[in-house]
Design a protein around this motif. Structure first.
Motif, PDB file in Angstrom:
ATOM      1  N   ARG B 346       0.829  -1.194   0.000  1.00  0.00           N
ATOM      2  CA  ARG B 346       0.000   0.000   0.000  1.00  0.00           C
ATOM      3  C   ARG B 346       0.871   1.255   0.000  1.00  0.00           C
ATOM      4  NH1 ARG B 346      -3.383  -0.603   4.569  1.00  0.00           N
ATOM      5  NH2 ARG B 346      -2.209   1.019   5.602  1.00  0.00           N
ATOM      6  N   LEU B 347       1.833   1.182   0.870  1.00  0.00           N
ATOM      7  CA  LEU B 347       2.742   2.331   0.948  1.00  0.00           C
ATOM      8  C   LEU B 347       3.429   2.559  -0.391  1.00  0.00           C
ATOM      9  CD1 LEU B 347       4.291   1.818   4.462  1.00  0.00           C
ATOM     10  CD2 LEU B 347       2.779   3.665   3.713  1.00  0.00           C
ATOM     11  N   LEU B 348       3.814   1.451  -0.963  1.00  0.00           N
ATOM     12  CA  LEU B 348       4.506   1.548  -2.248  1.00  0.00           C
ATOM     13  C   LEU B 348       3.601   2.207  -3.302  1.00  0.00           C
ATOM     14  CD1 LEU B 348       7.326   0.463  -2.905  1.00  0.00           C
ATOM     15  CD2 LEU B 348       6.199  -1.358  -4.180  1.00  0.00           C
ATOM     16  N   LYS B 349       2.335   1.758  -3.240  1.00  0.00           N
ATOM     17  CA  LYS B 349       1.383   2.264  -4.220  1.00  0.00           C
ATOM     18  C   LYS B 349       1.207   3.779  -4.074  1.00  0.00           C
ATOM     19  CE  LYS B 349      -3.295   1.072  -5.287  1.00  0.00           C
ATOM     20  NZ  LYS B 349      -4.377   0.279  -4.684  1.00  0.00           N
ATOM     21  N   LYS B 350       1.149   4.132  -2.833  1.00  0.00           N
ATOM     22  CA  LYS B 350       0.994   5.564  -2.545  1.00  0.00           C
ATOM     23  C   LYS B 350       2.130   6.346  -3.181  1.00  0.00           C
ATOM     24  CE  LYS B 350      -1.274   7.179   1.534  1.00  0.00           C
ATOM     25  NZ  LYS B 350      -1.168   7.101   3.003  1.00  0.00           N
ATOM     26  N   ASP B 351       3.284   5.860  -2.956  1.00  0.00           N
ATOM     27  CA  ASP B 351       4.466   6.531  -3.502  1.00  0.00           C
ATOM     28  C   ASP B 351       4.367   6.634  -5.021  1.00  0.00           C
ATOM     29  OD1 ASP B 351       5.503   6.924  -1.098  1.00  0.00           O
ATOM     30  OD2 ASP B 351       7.007   5.299  -1.189  1.00  0.00           O
ATOM     31  N   ARG B 352       3.946   5.504  -5.589  1.00  0.00           N
ATOM     32  CA  ARG B 352       3.885   5.468  -7.045  1.00  0.00           C
ATOM     33  C   ARG B 352       2.861   6.485  -7.572  1.00  0.00           C
ATOM     34  NH1 ARG B 352       2.539  -0.096  -8.395  1.00  0.00           N
ATOM     35  NH2 ARG B 352       4.282  -0.804  -7.138  1.00  0.00           N
ATOM     36  N   LEU B 353       1.738   6.527  -6.864  1.00  0.00           N
ATOM     37  CA  LEU B 353       0.693   7.476  -7.254  1.00  0.00           C
ATOM     38  C   LEU B 353       1.220   8.901  -7.266  1.00  0.00           C
ATOM     39  CD1 LEU B 353      -2.715   6.571  -5.643  1.00  0.00           C
ATOM     40  CD2 LEU B 353      -2.285   7.297  -7.992  1.00  0.00           C
ATOM     41  N   LYS B 354       1.919   9.163  -6.194  1.00  0.00           N
ATOM     42  CA  LYS B 354       2.474  10.519  -6.089  1.00  0.00           C
ATOM     43  C   LYS B 354       3.361  10.804  -7.298  1.00  0.00           C
ATOM     44  CE  LYS B 354       3.054  12.112  -1.600  1.00  0.00           C
ATOM     45  NZ  LYS B 354       3.832  11.922  -0.351  1.00  0.00           N
ATOM     46  N   ALA B 355       4.198   9.864  -7.564  1.00  0.00           N
ATOM     47  CA  ALA B 355       5.154  10.024  -8.662  1.00  0.00           C
ATOM     48  C   ALA B 355       4.404  10.222  -9.987  1.00  0.00           C
ATOM     49  CB  ALA B 355       6.063   8.803  -8.743  1.00  0.00           C
ATOM     50  N   SER B 356       3.358   9.387 -10.154  1.00  0.00           N
ATOM     51  CA  SER B 356       2.626   9.450 -11.432  1.00  0.00           C
ATOM     52  C   SER B 356       1.915  10.789 -11.584  1.00  0.00           C
ATOM     53  CB  SER B 356       1.634   8.297 -11.523  1.00  0.00           C
ATOM     54  OG  SER B 356       0.574   8.558 -10.634  1.00  0.00           O
ATOM     55  N   SER B 357       1.380  11.262 -10.464  1.00  0.00           N
ATOM     56  CA  SER B 357       0.674  12.548 -10.547  1.00  0.00           C
ATOM     57  C   SER B 357       1.623  13.649 -10.988  1.00  0.00           C
ATOM     58  CB  SER B 357       0.046  12.898  -9.202  1.00  0.00           C
ATOM     59  OG  SER B 357       1.040  13.284  -8.301  1.00  0.00           O
ATOM     60  N   GLN B 359       4.209  13.193 -12.671  1.00  0.00           N
ATOM     61  CA  GLN B 359       4.574  12.917 -14.063  1.00  0.00           C
ATOM     62  C   GLN B 359       3.478  13.376 -15.027  1.00  0.00           C
ATOM     63  OE1 GLN B 359       5.064   8.828 -14.952  1.00  0.00           O
ATOM     64  NE2 GLN B 359       6.505   9.191 -16.619  1.00  0.00           N
ATOM     65  N   SER B 360       2.234  13.128 -14.606  1.00  0.00           N
ATOM     66  CA  SER B 360       1.119  13.481 -15.486  1.00  0.00           C
ATOM     67  C   SER B 360       1.091  14.975 -15.746  1.00  0.00           C
ATOM     68  CB  SER B 360      -0.200  13.040 -14.871  1.00  0.00           C
ATOM     69  OG  SER B 360      -0.484  13.841 -13.759  1.00  0.00           O
ATOM     70  N   GLN B 361       1.520  15.668 -14.730  1.00  0.00           N
ATOM     71  CA  GLN B 361       1.556  17.120 -14.952  1.00  0.00           C
ATOM     72  C   GLN B 361       2.621  17.493 -15.965  1.00  0.00           C
ATOM     73  OE1 GLN B 361       2.036  18.623 -11.037  1.00  0.00           O
ATOM     74  NE2 GLN B 361      -0.147  18.497 -10.559  1.00  0.00           N
ATOM     75  N   MET B 362       3.611  16.679 -16.035  1.00  0.00           N
ATOM     76  CA  MET B 362       4.737  17.037 -16.897  1.00  0.00           C
ATOM     77  C   MET B 362       4.467  16.732 -18.368  1.00  0.00           C
ATOM     78  SD  MET B 362       6.641  18.442 -14.834  1.00  0.00           S
ATOM     79  CE  MET B 362       8.215  18.661 -15.611  1.00  0.00           C
ATOM     80  N   ASP B 363       4.031  15.480 -18.664  1.00  0.00           N
ATOM     81  CA  ASP B 363       3.874  15.193 -20.109  1.00  0.00           C
ATOM     82  C   ASP B 363       2.478  14.696 -20.453  1.00  0.00           C
ATOM     83  OD1 ASP B 363       5.405  11.918 -20.706  1.00  0.00           O
ATOM     84  OD2 ASP B 363       3.873  12.577 -19.303  1.00  0.00           O
ATOM     85  N   PRO B 364       2.018  15.040 -21.641  1.00  0.00           N
ATOM     86  CA  PRO B 364       0.638  14.782 -22.034  1.00  0.00           C
ATOM     87  C   PRO B 364       0.316  13.292 -22.156  1.00  0.00           C
ATOM     88  CG  PRO B 364       1.913  15.623 -23.886  1.00  0.00           C
ATOM     89  CD  PRO B 364       2.789  15.721 -22.689  1.00  0.00           C
ATOM     90  N   GLU B 365       1.312  12.548 -22.549  1.00  0.00           N
ATOM     91  CA  GLU B 365       1.070  11.107 -22.738  1.00  0.00           C
ATOM     92  C   GLU B 365       0.629  10.475 -21.434  1.00  0.00           C
ATOM     93  OE1 GLU B 365       0.895   8.281 -25.717  1.00  0.00           O
ATOM     94  OE2 GLU B 365       1.401  10.402 -25.851  1.00  0.00           O
ATOM     95  N   ALA B 366       1.371  10.817 -20.427  1.00  0.00           N
ATOM     96  CA  ALA B 366       1.080  10.268 -19.105  1.00  0.00           C
ATOM     97  C   ALA B 366      -0.287  10.731 -18.635  1.00  0.00           C
ATOM     98  CB  ALA B 366       2.152  10.706 -18.115  1.00  0.00           C
ATOM     99  N   ALA B 367      -0.573  11.978 -18.922  1.00  0.00           N
ATOM    100  CA  ALA B 367      -1.857  12.542 -18.512  1.00  0.00           C
ATOM    101  C   ALA B 367      -3.000  11.769 -19.147  1.00  0.00           C
ATOM    102  CB  ALA B 367      -1.921  14.001 -18.930  1.00  0.00           C
ATOM    103  N   LYS B 368      -2.797  11.457 -20.407  1.00  0.00           N
ATOM    104  CA  LYS B 368      -3.825  10.718 -21.134  1.00  0.00           C
ATOM    105  C   LYS B 368      -4.061   9.358 -20.479  1.00  0.00           C
ATOM    106  CE  LYS B 368      -4.900   9.798 -25.968  1.00  0.00           C
ATOM    107  NZ  LYS B 368      -4.260   9.611 -27.268  1.00  0.00           N
ATOM    108  N   GLU B 369      -2.956   8.757 -20.187  1.00  0.00           N
ATOM    109  CA  GLU B 369      -3.027   7.445 -19.555  1.00  0.00           C
ATOM    110  C   GLU B 369      -3.783   7.531 -18.239  1.00  0.00           C
ATOM    111  OE1 GLU B 369       0.567   4.637 -18.602  1.00  0.00           O
ATOM    112  OE2 GLU B 369       0.725   5.475 -20.611  1.00  0.00           O
ATOM    113  N   LEU B 370      -3.424   8.543 -17.530  1.00  0.00           N
ATOM    114  CA  LEU B 370      -4.061   8.740 -16.224  1.00  0.00           C
ATOM    115  C   LEU B 370      -5.559   8.914 -16.391  1.00  0.00           C
ATOM    116  CD1 LEU B 370      -3.062   9.325 -13.194  1.00  0.00           C
ATOM    117  CD2 LEU B 370      -3.712  11.655 -13.748  1.00  0.00           C
TER     118      LEU B 370
END
Lengths: 537, 900
Positions: B346-357, B359-370
């Motif tokens: 769970r903790l790991l997931k949290k971390d990953r979520l944070k990272a992805s968020s 990331q999503s702000q940074m590039d459009p591809e990731a945002a789309k995925e999100l």
């Protein structure tokens, strides 16, 4: 003494004085009236402020005068006779020899024998002309390059043509209704409400199209929003003499009883009626500065009237008929009857008009309209066989102000100006005989009746004032709350009493009036014999 | 005894006379008084003296008396002296009693003497002199004194409070004072004596007794006054500055502006490396060698770039380290993958979520995925409806109360609720969006309907839909309720009837739909043509466009149009058949679409009702010709009939009334003109009818001279024009100020009839009438056109224009004229040269936002300087400011000095 000029030469004193005199005249023009009289002022602060203001005004006027003197490119001129020569003997042909090619081009006759007589209108810049043939011929012409913009045949009587705010739109008074067309000849609107209109006028600054129809009804229509601003019965009969005063936007109508009435869209009665002629009025024109009006009557007289100080007598009476009159920008007056055109000029500057030029078109041609072309020394003559154009030296304003009207306007500039003029559009109530009075203190009404709300407010104020007074502290036995409240109520009632009495009186008056009316209307038969007979008294 | 006393007195005197000669003199004059009296008493005496001579003589006596005695002066108790001021001369005498007790104080005096002696060592000579003089001139001085007393008969108080510690000379001596004359006499014959004597004489002449110090209150008052004067002076120096500021039309506060650096370059140039790191960098960057290399061709840079073997080794090592680190990381992640602990994941997931968020702000591809992922989540949520809180678990928890639960459950519930809120919000927003879009679509539909089948497919679809709906309605079997009010027999009957009616209507509608759809199929290009973009002419077509919509007109669109057309043509045929043709022809030629079609032929064809051809023509007519449409609308609305009537009337007026008019309508002047015009109108019409392109000789005839009858009428017209105008003016005047009613006699009303007969109307009635009349006349006189016979100026107030005036004079103005003159000049840029506009419209205070306004500073201003010089144009002012600010920067504040 003299002023050193840039090139090092010394200007002679007399010339210097001349220049300063000239400047003084111009400064006076730009000062727009007398300086404020500060002598009677008590308030020192205001005095100081006004003095500073005045100084600024003076500087501004000085600068403007100088700019006008040195920057205006051209000067107007007149025909000047030498020796026994007379200006009115000079023919158009002889003028044509003297002037440059460009000016000589504007001497021409257009012969259109079938659809005449023609009425003309120019745009404010003088660039475009609208011609309306009586038998339905409408044409827009570009006067600068002498080309036809558009020509249409409406197959109806056309009584008048007038341009709207620019050359894109024009209105034509046709047999039954006036219509608005655009430059391409497309009919945009049919103004049915106006009826069979005899004359049209357009008020540039107010965007109003004024018309007078066969039944003597004067109408104002806002051409921006399309609303009918005003519709008044003149009650003076049918007329086709209508002219707008360019200075204040007041519309003047000439009537068959020799009266001229002046109208504004916010008043159902004429602002001014003046008996000008003994016969019906045939034509009328306003000087561009708005202070001079010329009228022509059927009794073979042309009269010039001062509009600033009204008097019973005209400034000048000239003999002669006129079917159409027009003032040029520089104040020349053109009049015309049948095939004869005469131009009068105020040569001395004392509003004493003399013969300046004459022109005769071919006999049998009936002149319908003479109209000076703005910013050009050209007079357009619409007649039964087309129209012609002649040169009248000194008629047009030599310097145009591109902020006001630009004869060389590009389409972009035109668009800009359209928007600007729309933003600067004046509401119809600003039309009045003396527009300089706008912003001044409201003239006193003779007797102002207070409105109901005002009366109530007065009463309330009185009551409040009374309520605010603390009642005296009385001695022990007399200071009972009941007595205090009673006293309070009494005071309030006392304060109200005069108002209420007044109100009552007024109401009674109204009732009495009503009763009077009722009594007059119907009396029982038994009492009718007591009623005073109107014919007896 | 006397000697010593005198001596001591002399000493005291010497001491007193120390500060200056004048003071000495003053003290001299003071000495003359005998008894020492309290201040208050003395004042009283002073007041009394000029009146009461006896009292003065008393004093004399006292003095004589006290010459050889010690005088005791007791101060009056304060309360007595100040509060109770009712003194008589008798009371005063009482105070002589204590003078005799004075003897006891001698010793103290001696003390005083000894003390003084010590101090006065310097002035020994003087003292001696004094002593000598006194000795020699004792008697004369007495006599002198007596004479002088009358002159300086003023009581003088001491500067300090009297007590035994500071006794007066009189007290000590018991004798009259020694005058200067006494002192001078021995000097007789010495050189400069006459001079000295003259001076003394002069001094004596001028000598005025020093007035008693004022009471404290007065003194303070004076002090305050002086202080006020001083402060006033201090403040007055500000006056010119204040005055200048007040009188200035504009005050500038944007001087002394120092905004610091204006560019980034300026900031950078000021940069100085401070920290170790910065210094290092700077040393590297600004290394001479590097700089030089850069400036030169750059070959030297290559040399500088040379890497040493050591560096290479270092790099290698670093690489190896990195590689090993990577390997380790890989191993670690493998290990982690195997871990089964939930919390850890769970903790790991949290971390990953944070990272992805992030990331999503940074590039459009990731945002789309999100976004896709979120969509998936949402769908899942919709399936499970976990957020609704309807599950058994949540219900139970809610029943128990959320507060009771442990942290985990609470957070879970909160999460659910949050999700719910989110989703509902989303739903709402989506609803709005959809509704608007549907509105749009419906609008479009409307538009389609209005333009009457511009898009055929659409229209047919719509029709089909409508058909279906109606069919459905028809098919629907009404379930007749079997109980309740509706089951009653009459209700049932009624329902049936209604249903039948509805069915019929529906059938009708169906027919209509069908006809429309048929027509849609029929009309191919024609209808398309009608889709012409809406323009100004659309106004005239409006009624027709609505035609297909209204179910009343069940005929097809085509029919309506044709109907209109026939109405049109018929009417025109009735009216002016030829013109009709002409117009047609003209239009067709104008349009140039209908090339080569003979108008006559066309006309025939119209009569033949050939549909196809007709349609063709109709298209053309419809297409660009605004006029046709307009006329159609005219005739459709049936207004033409009116016009026709009017024309008929005109015609009637033209023909039969002509001869009559000339005779009858002499007084009616409007008529002839009208007639004339109508004539001309009619004439022109006639020509129009005859043909357009042919000219007629008749044209000229309309411009012939007016007939004889008309000329006569015109000649007669002049006769009563003026009278008419006068009448009109009277009418207007009466309307605006009506004439007062004449008093009417009512028999027997208010008076006996016989009295009435004799006296006529009662006087008050007559008076009232008179006053009313006078009022009216006055108001009439006040009119602008009162003295103008031929002018009527309307006095009506224009209510709409009232807003263009001011209701009252604006504040500082008191006279209307001045105000009106002050507003005569326009201020805008259109009316003034550019140089003047700024000055004319400058605000009272010029200030830039953010500038701190400093308190006013003192500077010398010439109060007679003119304002104009101070209010220079903005540029000059700024220049001055600049110099000022510069000077202030340097630290020496230089004020602007007086100009001129």
């Amino acid at each position: 003494m003299g002023v050193k000029q840039d090139d090092g030469s010394i200007m002679p004193t007399s010339e210097q004085e001349k220049i300063s005199d000239e400047l003084d005249i111009r400064v006076k023009k730009f000062l727009r009236g007398e300086k404020t009289n500060l002598e009677g002022l008590q308030d020192k602060k205001l005095k100081g402020q006004l003095a500073v203001r005045e100084e600024l005004f003076g500087k501004s006027a000085q600068a403007a005068a100088k700019a006008e003197k040195w920057l205006l490119p051209s000067e107007g001129g007149y025909l000047e006779a030498e020796g026994i020569e007379k200006t009115w003997r000079i023919k158009q042909e002889s003028i044509a020899h003297e002037v440059d090619i460009l000016s000589a081009r504007s001497q021409y006759d257009i012969v259109l024998p079938d659809l005449g007589p023609y009425t003309l209108d120019f745009t404010s810049s003088g660039r475009y002309m609208a011609a309306g043939g009586r038998k339905g011929h409408l044409a827009i012409l570009d006067m600068k390059n002498m080309s036809l913009v558009k020509e249409i045949q409406v197959r109806e009587t056309v009584r008048d043509v007038v341009f709207l705010h620019n050359e894109l739109f024009f209105a034509a008074a046709q047999k039954k209704y006036p219509y608005i067309y655009n430059r391409d000849g497309t009919e945009l609107h049919c103004l049915k409400e106006h009826g069979a209109v005899l004359r049209l006028q357009f008020l540039k600054n107010h965007f109003l199209l004024a018309s007078i129809n066969k039944s003597g009804q004067l109408r104002y229509q806002d051409v921006t929003m399309g609303g009918m601003v005003a519709n008044y019965r003149t009650g003076l009969g049918r007329t086709d003499v209508m002219q707008v005063n360019p200075y204040n936007g007041v519309v003047a109508l000439g009537h068959s009883l020799g009266t001229v009435s002046m109208w504004k869209p916010t008043s159902s009665t004429a602002l001014l009626k003046r008996l000008c002629h003994k016969g019906p009025i045939t034509a009328m024109a306003f000087h561009p500065n708005g202070h001079l009006m010329a009228t022509a009557g059927k009794e073979k007289k042309i009269m010039l009237w001062d509009l600033r100080n009204l008097k019973d007598e005209p400034l000048q009476t000239l003999p002669g008929n006129a079917d159409t009159l027009d003032f040029s920008q520089k104040g020349l007056l053109a009049r015309s009857t049948s095939s004869f055109v005469q131009i009068l000029r105020d040569s001395s500057g004392t509003q004493n008009y003399n013969n300046y030029m004459t022109h005769k078109i071919i006999k049998g041609y009936q002149v319908e309209k003479v109209l000076f072309r703005p910013y050009e020394d050209v007079l357009g003559i619409g007649h039964s066989m087309g129209w012609s154009s002649i040169l009248i030296p000194g008629s047009g304003e030599p310097n145009f102000d591109s902020w006001v009207a630009n004869p060389f306007e590009t389409s972009k500039q035109r668009r800009e100006r359209e928007v600007h003029s729309l933003l600067d559009k004046l509401p119809p109530e600003t039309i009045m005989l003396n527009p300089t009075k706008i912003g001044t203190v409201k003239p006193q009404r003779r007797k102002e009746k207070k409105t109901k709300e005002e009366k109530e407010a007065d009463m309330e104020a009185a009551v409040e004032a009374v309520k605010g007074i603390e009642p005296k502290k009385k001695t022990k036995g007399r200071n009972k709350p009941s007595k205090r409240t009673k006293k309070k109520q009494e005071i309030v009632a006392n304060a109200k009493r005069p108002f209420l009495e007044q109100q009552k009186k007024e109401e009674e008056q109204v009732v009495r009036k009503k009763q009077k009316v009722i009594e007059q209307v119907e009396l029982p038969t038994s009492l009718q014999r007591f009623s005073r007979k109107k014919s007896a008294t | 005894m006397a000697e010593t006393k005198r001596k001591s007195r002399g000493e005291a005197k010497g001491k007193r006379g120390k500060p200056s000669k004048k003071q000495k003199k003053g003290t001299d004059t003071r000495e003359r008084k005998g008894p020492r009296l309290p201040n208050a008493l003395r004042k009283e005496l002073e007041r009394l003296n000029p009146v009461d001579e006896g009292f003065g003589s008393d004093e004399d006596q006292e003095e004589v008396y006290g010459r050889d005695l010690y005088e005791y002066e007791e101060e009056l108790p304060e309360e007595e002296s100040k509060k109770n001021r009712r003194y008589d001369p008798v009371e005063n005498l009482e105070y002589q009693m204590p003078e005799e007790f004075e003897d006891e104080n001698v010793s103290s005096d001696d003390d005083n003497d000894t003390r003084n002696a010590g101090e006065d060592g310097v002035e020994d000579e003087d003292e001696k002199d004094d002593d000598g003089r006194q000795r020699t001139t004792r008697i004369t001085s007495e006599a002198f004194e007596g004479k002088k007393k009358k002159k300086n008969n003023v009581v003088i108080s001491e500067a300090y409070p009297e007590s035994e510690y500071n006794p007066t000379r009189d007290m000590l001596e018991g004798e009259g004072p020694v005058s200067i004359g006494d002192l001078l006499d021995p000097l007789h014959g010495v050189s400069g004596y006459s001079k000295l004597r003259k001076r003394i004489h002069h001094l004596e002449k001028k000598s005025v007794p020093t007035p008693a110090p004022l009471p404290k209150a007065d003194q303070e008052k004076l002090e305050r006054k002086a202080a006020y004067e001083k402060s006033k002076e201090e403040l007055q120096k500000w006056e010119p500055i204040i005055k200048r500021n007040r009188e200035a039309p504009t005050i500038y506060f944007d001087d002394d502006m120092d905004l610091g650096f204006s560019t980034v370059g300026a900031i950078a140039s000021e940069f100085e490396p401070r920290t170790e790191f910065e210094k290092k960098i700077a040393s590297l960057v600004y290394d001479d060698q590097v700089m030089e290399a850069h400036q030169k061709d750059g070959s030297r840079l290559l040399e500088l770039n040379k890497v040493s073997a050591e560096d290479e080794k270092d790099r290698h090592n670093r690489m190896a380290k990195m590689r090993s680190l990577l390997f380790r990381h890989e191993m670690k992640s493998k290990h982690i993958k195997k871990i089964k602990s939930k919390t850890y994941h769970r903790l790991l997931k949290k971390d990953r979520l944070k990272a992805s968020s992030t990331q999503s702000q940074m590039d459009p591809e990731a945002a789309k995925e999100l976004a896709m992922k979120q969509e998936y989540e949402r769908a899942k949520e919709r399936m499970t409806l976990r957020h609704k809180g309807s599950s058994k678990w949540t219900k139970r928890i809610k029943e128990r109360g959320i507060d009771v639960q442990d942290e985990g459950t609470r957070t879970a519930i909160a999460e659910q609720q949050h999700l719910h809120a989110l989703l509902t919000r989303k739903m709402n927003s989506m609803k709005d969006g959809s509704s608007s879009s549907s509105d749009d679509s419906s609008d479009e539909d409307d538009v389609d309907v209005y333009s009457a089948g511009s898009d055929q497919a659409r229209a047919s679809k719509l029709l089909e839909k409508a058909k279906e709906k109606t069919l459905n309605l028809l098919d629907e079997d009404d379930e007749v309720p079997k109980s309740g009010v509706l089951s009653l027999p009459f209700m049932v009957r009624g329902l049936k009837k209604r249903n039948e009616a509805a069915a019929e209507e529906a059938k009708l509608a169906l027919q209509e739909y069908e006809s429309w759809s048929n027509q849609l199929e029929d009309s191919n290009g024609a209808d398309n043509a009608k889709v012409a973009p809406p323009s100004g002419r659309m106004v005239f077509n409006a009624s027709k466009k609505e035609a297909p919509e209204s179910s009343n007109k069940t005929q097809s669109d085509n029919k309506i149009r044709s109907d209109n057309y026939y109405g049109n043509s018929d009417s025109e045929d009735d009216f002016e058949p030829k013109e009709n043709v002409d117009i047609r022809e003209d239009r067709s030629s104008d349009l140039q679409n209908n090339g080569g079609i003979n108008p006559v032929l066309l006309h025939k064809e119209f009569k033949n009702h050939k549909d196809s051809l007709f349609k063709n023509f109709d298209d053309i007519v419809q297409d660009p010709g605004p006029k046709t449409t307009h006329e159609v609308s005219i005739f459709a609305s049936g207004t033409w009939k009116k016009m026709k009537g009017g024309n008929n009337a005109d015609a009637n007026a033209n023909k039969p009334t002509r001869p009559l008019e000339s005779v009858v309508l002499n007084q009616n002047l409007q008529e002839p003109v009208k007639d004339l015009d109508e004539d001309s109108d009619a004439d022109s019409e006639g020509q129009m009818v005859d043909g357009i392109l042919t000219s007629d000789p008749k044209v000229e005839s309309s411009y012939e001279l007016p007939s004889q009858a008309e000329i006569i009428r015109q000649a007669f017209a002049a006769d009563d024009v003026e009278d008419d105008f006068e009448k009109e003016k009277q009418e207007v005047l009466n309307k605006e100020n009506p004439e007062p009613e004449k008093p009417v006699l009512l028999p027997g009303w208010g008076q006996w009839t016989h009295v009435q007969k004799k006296k006529g109307l009662p006087s008050w009635m007559l008076q009232e009438h008179e006053s009313a009349k006078r009022m009216r006349e006055e108001t009439l006189k006040k009119r602008k056109d009162a003295h103008l016979k031929r002018v009527i100026i309307s006095e009506k107030l224009d209510k709409k224009a009232e807003k263009l005036y001011t209701k009252s004079l604006p504040y500082p103005f008191t006279s209307k004229e001045v105000y009106e003159q002050s507003i005569r000049m326009p201020l805008g840029p259109e009316f003034n040269p550019a140089t003047a506009v700024g000055a004319l419209n400058r605000p009272e205070v010029m200030k830039k936002p953010g500038v701190i306004i400093k308190p006013i500073e003192f500077e010398e201003v010439n109060p007679y300087e003119r304002i104009e010089e101070q209010t220079q144009s903005g540029k000059k002012h700024k220049k001055r400011n600049k110099s000022k600010s510069n000077s202030s920067k340097n630290g020496t504040k230089v004020k602007t000095k007086l100009k001129n």
